[in-house]
Write an enzyme that holds these catalytic residues in place. Structure first.
Site, PDB file in Angstrom:
ATOM      1  N   THR A  93     -29.984  75.286  32.044  1.00 14.27           N
ATOM      2  CA  THR A  93     -29.780  74.428  30.875  1.00 14.27           C
ATOM      3  C   THR A  93     -29.703  72.954  31.276  1.00 14.27           C
ATOM      4  OG1 THR A  93     -28.335  76.221  30.139  1.00 14.27           O
ATOM      5  CG2 THR A  93     -28.346  74.214  28.809  1.00 14.27           C
ATOM      6  N   TYR A 108     -36.671  79.748  35.418  1.00 14.86           N
ATOM      7  CA  TYR A 108     -36.090  78.874  36.444  1.00 14.86           C
ATOM      8  C   TYR A 108     -36.897  78.953  37.745  1.00 14.86           C
ATOM      9  CZ  TYR A 108     -32.193  77.046  39.377  1.00 14.86           C
ATOM     10  OH  TYR A 108     -31.398  76.326  40.241  1.00 14.86           O
ATOM     11  N   LYS A 148     -25.393  75.296  43.620  1.00 14.98           N
ATOM     12  CA  LYS A 148     -26.302  75.432  44.760  1.00 14.98           C
ATOM     13  C   LYS A 148     -27.761  75.192  44.369  1.00 14.98           C
ATOM     14  CE  LYS A 148     -26.344  78.417  48.799  1.00 14.98           C
ATOM     15  NZ  LYS A 148     -25.883  79.715  49.317  1.00 14.98           N
ATOM     16  N   TRP A 154     -30.660  71.375  33.910  1.00 15.38           N
ATOM     17  CA  TRP A 154     -31.944  70.902  34.453  1.00 15.38           C
ATOM     18  C   TRP A 154     -32.937  70.652  33.322  1.00 15.38           C
ATOM     19  CZ3 TRP A 154     -35.345  74.448  38.101  1.00 15.38           C
ATOM     20  CH2 TRP A 154     -36.282  73.657  38.775  1.00 15.38           C
ATOM     21  N   LYS A 163     -26.192  79.533  32.416  1.00 14.81           N
ATOM     22  CA  LYS A 163     -26.388  79.583  33.879  1.00 14.81           C
ATOM     23  C   LYS A 163     -27.840  79.820  34.295  1.00 14.81           C
ATOM     24  CE  LYS A 163     -23.200  78.442  34.991  1.00 14.81           C
ATOM     25  NZ  LYS A 163     -22.689  77.114  34.515  1.00 14.81           N
ATOM     26  N   HIS A 172     -27.042  77.971  23.030  1.00 17.31           N
ATOM     27  CA  HIS A 172     -27.126  79.249  23.761  1.00 17.31           C
ATOM     28  C   HIS A 172     -27.295  80.418  22.792  1.00 17.31           C
ATOM     29  CE1 HIS A 172     -26.163  77.613  27.629  1.00 17.31           C
ATOM     30  NE2 HIS A 172     -24.875  77.428  27.438  1.00 17.31           N
ATOM     31  N   ARG A 198     -33.677  83.031  33.681  1.00 17.16           N
ATOM     32  CA  ARG A 198     -33.629  83.084  35.144  1.00 17.16           C
ATOM     33  C   ARG A 198     -33.457  84.540  35.548  1.00 17.16           C
ATOM     34  NH1 ARG A 198     -28.675  79.920  38.254  1.00 17.16           N
ATOM     35  NH2 ARG A 198     -29.723  79.780  40.273  1.00 17.16           N
TER      36      ARG A 198
HETATM   37  N1  LIG Z   1     -31.303  69.828  38.339  1.00 17.78           N
HETATM   38  C1  LIG Z   1     -31.142  71.098  38.644  1.00 17.78           C
HETATM   39  N2  LIG Z   1     -32.112  71.788  39.266  1.00 17.78           N
HETATM   40  C2  LIG Z   1     -31.959  73.099  39.589  1.00 17.78           C
HETATM   41  N3  LIG Z   1     -30.832  73.807  39.335  1.00 17.78           N
HETATM   42  C3  LIG Z   1     -29.833  73.160  38.704  1.00 17.78           C
HETATM   43  C4  LIG Z   1     -29.923  71.797  38.327  1.00 17.78           C
HETATM   44  N4  LIG Z   1     -28.768  71.433  37.733  1.00 17.78           N
HETATM   45  C5  LIG Z   1     -27.975  72.517  37.739  1.00 17.78           C
HETATM   46  N5  LIG Z   1     -28.609  73.555  38.324  1.00 17.78           N
HETATM   47  C6  LIG Z   1     -28.111  74.922  38.538  1.00 17.78           C
HETATM   48  O1  LIG Z   1     -28.206  75.643  37.318  1.00 17.78           O
HETATM   49  C7  LIG Z   1     -27.111  76.556  37.209  1.00 17.78           C
HETATM   50  C8  LIG Z   1     -26.258  76.183  36.011  1.00 17.78           C
HETATM   51  O2  LIG Z   1     -26.945  76.648  34.895  1.00 17.78           O
HETATM   52  P1  LIG Z   1     -26.858  75.924  33.503  1.00 17.78           P
HETATM   53  O3  LIG Z   1     -27.178  74.492  33.643  1.00 17.78           O
HETATM   54  O4  LIG Z   1     -27.712  76.732  32.589  1.00 17.78           O
HETATM   55  O5  LIG Z   1     -25.323  76.104  33.121  1.00 17.78           O
HETATM   56  S1  LIG Z   1     -24.720  76.007  31.660  1.00 17.78           S
HETATM   57  O6  LIG Z   1     -25.252  77.141  30.886  1.00 17.78           O
HETATM   58  O7  LIG Z   1     -25.086  74.715  31.083  1.00 17.78           O
HETATM   59  O8  LIG Z   1     -23.269  76.158  31.877  1.00 17.78           O
HETATM   60  C9  LIG Z   1     -26.324  76.430  38.500  1.00 17.78           C
HETATM   61  O9  LIG Z   1     -26.932  77.375  39.382  1.00 17.78           O
HETATM   62  P2  LIG Z   1     -26.205  77.950  40.683  1.00 17.78           P
HETATM   63  O10 LIG Z   1     -26.230  76.850  41.687  1.00 17.78           O
HETATM   64  O11 LIG Z   1     -27.046  79.115  41.120  1.00 17.78           O
HETATM   65  O12 LIG Z   1     -24.833  78.362  40.287  1.00 17.78           O
HETATM   66  C10 LIG Z   1     -26.634  74.987  38.882  1.00 17.78           C
HETATM   67  O13 LIG Z   1     -26.391  74.694  40.232  1.00 17.78           O
END
Ligand SMILES: Nc1ncnc2c1ncn2[C@@H]1O[C@H](COP(=O)(O)OS(=O)(=O)O)[C@@H](OP(=O)(O)O)[C@H]1O
Length: 343
Positions: free
Chosen positions: A79, A229, A296, A81, A76, A141, A163
């Site tokens: 990843t 992040y 979000k 991104w 979370k 992870h 983050r």
């Molecule tokens: N492209 C991009 N840019 C910015 N943020 C993004 C992007 N893609 C996913 N997210 C947000 O990242 C959060 C998910 O984290 P992870 O991708 O690490 O999740 S996981 O570990 O793979 O399950 C989750 O954060 P929150 O919105 O705060 O819940 C996602 O919305």
């Protein structure tokens, strides 16, 4: 040894490994997970039952190449991104700009998790065909201290992203609430907070994970690129350039003139990825809908969910855990508030 003998030996070895694994699991401390199955405390972290066996296979059997790139993340924390940014940057010479693989595959299909995907049902997966191009690019992870030694001891590179823990907690809680098994009663905010506070969640405790990679990156900055992040959100262009240099594929002057950097940033942005058909449907190898990886995508959303007393307790915890480490987190983009552990 003929094929039949080889097959029989492999079966015996698998059976003996199964028995060994069952014995190991019986002895491990166990807690309820956030989504459904259990968490087991193993090698200093809470490992989800789903991936305990695959994590051990990955740790035992993975042989890193010096050219490998490993994206290591706390869940979370960005990843999805990072996978998109690293994949497009590293392999951009392999495809035309209008044939971007992100249009047809989710970031998790393009950069596969080692424990959550490749080793999930196979202790010796075909890693060569798991990556479309060279160098190989994988994700995990797993905490730094539990990585296979062939990763830590070789010249392979690691890119880590974390983050601020307040946003990470909210992201994890809302993600788990959505995916929690129907037969279980919902996890209340107080219960979730309590588990979070005590580090009981997949790959937790958070601080040990983050500090493991933070210290290793300070000791060996050419091997580990440590990203946050919030920094990426604040200035994605300059961090993408930093990433490209670290990966050994810096943007050329021509590429810069042609606007390749902002193009990749836009392509990998939350707003763009979330709206792509490929990310709205389908499931990840672990069974999670692709759409659930996009919620979000903001810094500071915790302020819409946490009570003042939760914030106070978490701030104290950050102070305690990060004290003297040199690591700081921005808690909000609006006020540019930076949390220094010595505050
Ligand atoms: N492209 C991009 N840019 C910015 N943020 C993004 C992007 N893609 C996913 N997210 C947000 O990242 C959060 C998910 O984290 P992870 O991708 O690490 O999740 S996981 O570990 O793979 O399950 C989750 O954060 P929150 O919105 O705060 O819940 C996602 O919305």
């Amino acid at each position: 040894m003929n094929t039949a003998e080889m097959f029989s030996l492999t079966q015996k070895m698998e059976k003996s490994w199964d028995n060994e694994f069952q014995e190991l699991v019986k002895a491990l401390p166990k807690e309820d997970g956030w989504i459904g199955s259990h968490l087991y405390f193993y090698q200093g972290f809470w490992c989800p039952a789903l991936v305990l066996k695959s994590f051990i296979s990955f740790q035992k059997n993975f042989q890193a190449f010096a050219s490998d790139v490993i994206l290591a993340t706390f869940p979370k924390c960005g990843t999805t991104w990072l996978k998109a940014l690293a994949y497009i940057t590293l392999y951009r010479s392999h495809f035309a700009r209008d044939e971007n693989p992100l249009l047809s595959s989710s970031p998790h299909q393009l950069v596969r998790f080692l424990e959550y995907d490749l080793y999930l049902n196979n202790p010796f997966p075909d890693l060569q065909n798991a990556c479309a191009y060279e160098p190989r690019l994988f994700a995990t992870h797993v905490p730094y201290a539990s990585l296979p030694t062939s990763i830590t001891d070789s010249n392979s590179k690691i890119v880590y992203i974390c983050r601020n823990p307040l946003d990470m907690f909210i992201s994890l809680w809302l993600f788990s609430t959505k995916l929690r098994e129907n037969n279980l009663r919902p996890l209340s905010p107080d219960e979730a907070f309590d588990k979070f506070y005590h580090g009981i969640y997949a790959f937790g405790p958070f601080f040990e994970h983050v500090l493991g990679y933070w210290k290793a990156s300070r000791e060996n900055p050419n091997k580990i690129l440590f990203l946050k992040y919030e920094d990426l959100m604040e200035d994605t262009n300059s961090h993408l350039k930093k990433l490209s240099m670290f990966l050994g594929v810096p943007f050329t002057e021509d590429e810069e003139k042609q606007g390749v950097v902002p193009e990749i940033v836009k392509m990998c942005s939350f707003e763009n990825l979330k709206e792509l058909e490929v990310n709205k449907k389908g499931l990840h190898a672990s069974g999670i809908p692709n759409a659930d990886f996009f919620r979000k995508g903001e810094v500071g959303d915790w302020s819409n969910h946490l009570t003042p007393s939760m914030v106070e307790r978490l701030e104290k915890l950050i102070q305690e855990k990060l004290n003297n480490s040199g690591l700081t987190f921005k808690l909000s983009s609006k006020t540019s508030r930076i949390f220094h552990p010595s505050e």
